[in-house]
Design an enzyme around this catalytic site. Sequence first.
Site, mmCIF file in Angstrom:
data_model
loop_
_atom_site.group_PDB
_atom_site.id
_atom_site.type_symbol
_atom_site.label_atom_id
_atom_site.label_comp_id
_atom_site.label_asym_id
_atom_site.label_seq_id
_atom_site.Cartn_x
_atom_site.Cartn_y
_atom_site.Cartn_z
ATOM 1 N N LYS A 1 0.819 -1.218 0.000
ATOM 2 C CA LYS A 1 0.000 0.000 0.000
ATOM 3 C C LYS A 1 0.849 1.262 0.000
ATOM 4 O O LYS A 1 0.596 2.193 -0.769
ATOM 5 C CB LYS A 1 -0.939 0.014 1.216
ATOM 6 C CG LYS A 1 -1.896 -1.154 1.285
ATOM 7 C CD LYS A 1 -2.865 -1.041 2.450
ATOM 8 C CE LYS A 1 -2.187 -1.070 3.809
ATOM 9 N NZ LYS A 1 -1.519 -2.359 4.095
ATOM 10 N N ARG B 1 -9.014 1.610 9.068
ATOM 11 C CA ARG B 1 -8.663 0.211 9.307
ATOM 12 C C ARG B 1 -9.812 -0.595 9.902
ATOM 13 O O ARG B 1 -9.672 -1.789 10.112
ATOM 14 C CB ARG B 1 -7.446 0.128 10.239
ATOM 15 C CG ARG B 1 -6.150 0.537 9.554
ATOM 16 C CD ARG B 1 -4.965 0.269 10.430
ATOM 17 N NE ARG B 1 -3.707 0.489 9.722
ATOM 18 C CZ ARG B 1 -2.507 0.333 10.261
ATOM 19 N NH1 ARG B 1 -2.400 -0.048 11.516
ATOM 20 N NH2 ARG B 1 -1.421 0.542 9.558
ATOM 21 N N ARG C 1 11.629 -6.625 4.255
ATOM 22 C CA ARG C 1 11.370 -5.191 4.193
ATOM 23 C C ARG C 1 12.353 -4.417 5.071
ATOM 24 O O ARG C 1 12.714 -4.840 6.157
ATOM 25 C CB ARG C 1 9.932 -4.878 4.633
ATOM 26 C CG ARG C 1 9.594 -3.391 4.477
ATOM 27 C CD ARG C 1 8.128 -3.146 4.344
ATOM 28 N NE ARG C 1 7.390 -3.361 5.584
ATOM 29 C CZ ARG C 1 6.107 -3.029 5.733
ATOM 30 N NH1 ARG C 1 5.432 -2.507 4.723
ATOM 31 N NH2 ARG C 1 5.486 -3.238 6.880
ATOM 32 N N ARG D 1 -0.496 -9.103 13.223
ATOM 33 C CA ARG D 1 -1.057 -8.027 12.393
ATOM 34 C C ARG D 1 -1.987 -8.588 11.315
ATOM 35 O O ARG D 1 -3.012 -7.988 10.992
ATOM 36 C CB ARG D 1 0.073 -7.214 11.755
ATOM 37 C CG ARG D 1 0.901 -6.421 12.774
ATOM 38 C CD ARG D 1 2.085 -5.746 12.123
ATOM 39 N NE ARG D 1 1.669 -4.630 11.281
ATOM 40 C CZ ARG D 1 2.427 -4.096 10.319
ATOM 41 N NH1 ARG D 1 3.615 -4.593 10.065
ATOM 42 N NH2 ARG D 1 1.986 -3.080 9.625
ATOM 43 N N ARG E 1 11.791 -2.810 11.006
ATOM 44 C CA ARG E 1 10.872 -2.331 12.024
ATOM 45 C C ARG E 1 10.464 -3.472 12.940
ATOM 46 O O ARG E 1 10.337 -4.613 12.501
ATOM 47 C CB ARG E 1 9.602 -1.751 11.365
ATOM 48 C CG ARG E 1 9.845 -0.424 10.716
ATOM 49 C CD ARG E 1 8.595 0.264 10.203
ATOM 50 N NE ARG E 1 7.360 -0.471 10.320
ATOM 51 C CZ ARG E 1 6.372 -0.400 9.429
ATOM 52 N NH1 ARG E 1 6.510 0.325 8.346
ATOM 53 N NH2 ARG E 1 5.256 -1.062 9.602
#
Length: 210
Positions: free
Chosen positions: A13, A88, A123, A167, A156
């Site tokens: 996204k 969300r 990532r 998540r 992260r």
Amino acid sequence: MKIIFLGAPGAGKGTQAEIVAEKLGIPTISTGNMLREAIKNGTELGLKMKQYTDNGQLVPDDVIIGIVGERLAQADCEKGYILDGMPRTIAQAEALESIGIEIDAAISLEIEDAVIEDRMSGRRVCEKCGASYHVTSNPPKAEGVCDSCGGALVIRKDDAPETVKERLRVYHEQTEPIKGFYEARGKLKLVKGDQPIAGATADIMAALGE
């Protein structure tokens, strides 16, 4: 044009929002970046948010709506924007409408959980500007260094495997139902997320009629 991007954590996204925003000449409003900036700066809001984000939990609706409402009232959003990371939950989507924020299109990046888990393990995020990279699909020009600002690229905490699984669980339970919310309003556009970045961008622009 006012657009939101939907999809599981790691679906792309943020990457697509930046590309599409540049093509359309509108700003990307990333709630994640706004919250991380607050956390980094140690503000009162940032300290409050850290306890949620560290555990992969959603930030309370009233806080998010307040932050977003203030940001969208700024002059650079007059001609449209991309809202990344918000709403969300259906409650947030309803809250946006209640304060007069109407969305023109909801782009949903469709991707399997297994692909997400593999993708997020690679990532890397710039600790200075928040730019996102991937060690294989979108690597920086120099390993460990941000192309934009030269900041160090880090993993992260919320990209750690155990946090990613949590998540994804939260996404399917609380966020995925939003697709039905926008489908009922004729605004949902489905785009295949498991493809090269350029291909997904092309599909998004076609879905937007651009």
